[in-house]
Design an enzyme around this catalytic site. Structure first.
Site, short mmCIF file in Angstrom:
data_model
loop_
_atom_site.label_atom_id
_atom_site.label_comp_id
_atom_site.label_asym_id
_atom_site.label_seq_id
_atom_site.Cartn_x
_atom_site.Cartn_y
_atom_site.Cartn_z
N ASP A 160 0.84 -1.20 0.00
CA ASP A 160 0.00 0.00 0.00
C ASP A 160 0.87 1.25 0.00
O ASP A 160 1.83 1.36 0.77
CB ASP A 160 -0.89 0.04 1.23
CG ASP A 160 -1.93 -1.08 1.26
OD1 ASP A 160 -2.18 -1.65 0.18
OD2 ASP A 160 -2.46 -1.36 2.34
N ASP A 189 -0.29 -3.48 -4.61
CA ASP A 189 -1.60 -3.62 -4.00
C ASP A 189 -2.37 -2.32 -4.17
O ASP A 189 -2.64 -1.91 -5.29
CB ASP A 189 -1.48 -4.04 -2.53
CG ASP A 189 -2.81 -4.54 -1.96
OD1 ASP A 189 -3.78 -4.68 -2.73
OD2 ASP A 189 -2.88 -4.78 -0.76
N ASP A 193 -5.54 2.66 1.62
CA ASP A 193 -6.37 1.67 2.30
C ASP A 193 -6.65 2.05 3.75
O ASP A 193 -5.79 2.61 4.44
CB ASP A 193 -5.68 0.31 2.28
CG ASP A 193 -6.07 -0.53 1.08
OD1 ASP A 193 -6.76 -0.01 0.19
OD2 ASP A 193 -5.69 -1.72 1.04
N ARG A 242 -11.95 0.00 -7.15
CA ARG A 242 -11.81 0.51 -5.79
C ARG A 242 -11.47 2.00 -5.79
O ARG A 242 -10.41 2.42 -5.34
CB ARG A 242 -10.76 -0.26 -5.01
CG ARG A 242 -11.04 -1.75 -4.93
CD ARG A 242 -10.04 -2.45 -4.03
NE ARG A 242 -10.29 -3.89 -3.99
CZ ARG A 242 -9.61 -4.76 -3.26
NH1 ARG A 242 -8.62 -4.34 -2.49
NH2 ARG A 242 -9.91 -6.06 -3.29
#
Length: 523
Positions: A160, A189, A193, A242
């Site tokens: 991340d 990734d 997040d 996302r």
């Protein structure tokens, strides 16, 4: 429909400004912490970061850790000004009573009241993520975090760019650039997040691009303790999905620009609710809905623009909000905020979003208005005054001598009609063209480096000759108007060095169809 825009950009600094084409452009770069938190980060007591604390400088990851560990305790306010490249080679664990750090990651763990801000020539966290765990009142501003991997070598922060987890509260991430170079199969990734009880977060004026995953709120369908997150004035570009994915909790996304969302965008699921205000969705697929689960979420939609957005059909674990997005809930937003019109968003964000933009922000007063044909101040391209010719009107001459600089260049614009494309104006094919979604609009040619241009040639598609009425040629970088006039053809002006040039159609006699937007170094 293309709109005329009235907009303002303001700086969080008390800085001198150059005003061109109605835009205030701050002339100094940000230093130290600037501005105040917005969105949900203003709730729960607010987010002030290291305000009031000592200011220290750091040029390595180890020095960032040393600054954290050198405080009197883990809650002593501190502002860490960062300049240079932070990478694995200069980021090591430092021990102390006021910190809990680790090698190969910027660790903000079990601490509070910290600001990390890029200054000077900029701060780049290269292949190195920022991990916020068990912490509160954190500000990250004006930095770039890039190419953080979860597999391959080197790895950092679980892949991340910025990751938050385990009882995190009040984080404001502002004017950052978060980018990868591919998706999960390439070792990356997510960019942003939030997991395991992370709340009261705002992401503003940032760029997220070139990644398989933008970011999620909640690591699984059962992780519903996160939320109260605001996303505003961000550019999401070339992302698979996302943008964000929300599981449970409340989200608010406004004045964002979504370009090239490949699979799914705002994914409200597992009981989440999200208010979606005045965003601009462009060249994307399934930008809002519940995807990859039957545990559905909900949304409230207001004032958004959907430009060349495609929608899949509803089915098991697939519930797109379109093709006619309607609200399915009502969301309570507890803070005040100013909305730019959705039609303004691409241009506003082009000058404000990301690291290195001087922490400029919109004043929230950008209005997109359709020209009023009854307004005497609007251009009248169908009734030119023959006694007052415009010396900048193009002459129906042959194209200028020299190389067409548009060949191999990029193109974008304000909107495009169905079946047309921005790239058609630089493909050398008179059989393809671009049209705006209404009677007026902007088409632009852009390069990766400064390019000298002194004339352009606007060539209309067959059957649309004479449809272009009044226009402006604008240096997109500075906002300077290079020429004005009416009708297509060759347009000459003083040589200017730029990376992007705009042809703005402000009036028309029919639907404009620009087949080619040629650019030349000589007239």
């Amino acid at each position: 429909m293309r709109r005329t825009t009235t907009r303002g950009l303001v700086s969080t600094l008390a800085a001198a400004a150059l005003v061109t084409a109605g835009i205030a452009v701050p002339m100094s770069m940000a230093s130290a912490q600037t501005g105040s938190a917005t969105g949900f980060a203003t709730q729960n007591g607010g987010t002030t970061g290291g305000e009031g604390g000592q200011t220290v400088q750091a040029s390595t990851g180890t020095e960032i850790h040393q600054a954290l560990c050198g405080r009197a305790d883990s809650s002593t306010p501190i502002i860490i000004e960062v300049e240079g490249t932070i990478d694995h080679g200069n980021t090591s664990k430092v021990s102390g009573d006021s910190c809990d750090t680790a090698d190969d990651v910027i660790e903000l763990k079990n601490i509070s009241n910290v600001t990390i801000v890029g200054t000077g020539g900029g701060a780049v966290f290269d292949e190195l993520g920022i991990h916020i765990r068990g912490s509160s009142n954190i500000i990250i501003q004006n930095v770039t975090v890039q190419n953080v991997k979860k597999s391959g070598s080197p790895t950092s922060n679980g892949g991340d760019a910025i990751g938050m987890e385990s009882d995190v509260r009040n984080v404001w991430v502002d004017h950052v650039t978060l980018q990868a170079s591919g998706g999960e199969s390439d070792g990356y990734d997510a960019l942003f997040d939030m997991k395991n009880n992370t709340q009261y977060v705002t992401l503003s004026y940032s760029i997220l691009r070139d990644s398989g995953r933008g970011g999620l709120v909640g690591s699984s369908e059962s992780d519903r303790s996160n939320g109260y997150v605001t996303y505003h004035h961000n550019l999401y570009e070339n992302i698979d999905s996302r943008t964000p994915l929300l599981r449970g909790g409340v989200g608010h996304t406004y004045n964002n620009h979504f370009v090239g969302i490949q699979k799914s965008g705002i994914n409200s699921r597992a009981g989440a609710s999200v208010q979606v205000d005045n965003n601009y969705f462009e060249d994307s697929k399934d930008v809002l809905g519940t995807f990859y689960t039957n545990e559905r979420g909900s949304w409230e939609v207001n004032g958004n623009i959907f430009d060349n957005v495609t929608w899949s059909s509803e089915g098991d674990e697939n519930y797109p909000a379109g093709p006619d997005p309607r609200s399915t809930t009502s969301v309570n937003i507890p803070y005040s905020y100013e909305l730019d019109d959705a039609g303004c968003v691409p241009e506003v964000l082009a000058q404000t979003a990301g690291a290195g933009t001087g922490n400029r922000v919109s004043d929230g007063d950008c209005e997109a208005q359709d020209p009023d044909p009854t307004d005497p101040t609007d251009p009248e391209p169908t009734d030119p005054d023959p006694t007052d010719p415009d010396p900048t009107d193009p002459e129906p001459t042959d194209p200028p001598d020299g190389t067409n600089l548009s060949a191999g260049a990029g193109a974008d614009g304000s909107s495009k009609a169905s079946g047309t494309s921005y790239g058609n104006v630089v493909d050398g094919d008179m059989g393809s063209y671009w049209s705006p979604s209404g009677s007026t609009g902007r088409i632009s040619v852009k390069w990766d480096s400064d390019t000298a241009v002194s004339s352009i040639n606007i060539r209309e598609a067959a059957g649309a000759e004479g449809n272009i009425g009044s226009w402006r040629v604008v240096d997109h970088d500075s906002g300077e108007v290079l020429a004005t006039g009416s009708g297509a053809g060759v347009i000459a002006f003083d040589t200017v060095s730029l990376r992007k040039i705009d042809f703005e159609i402000t009036g028309s006699n029919g639907t404009p169809r620009v087949a080619e937007f040629e650019t030349y170094a000589g007239s």
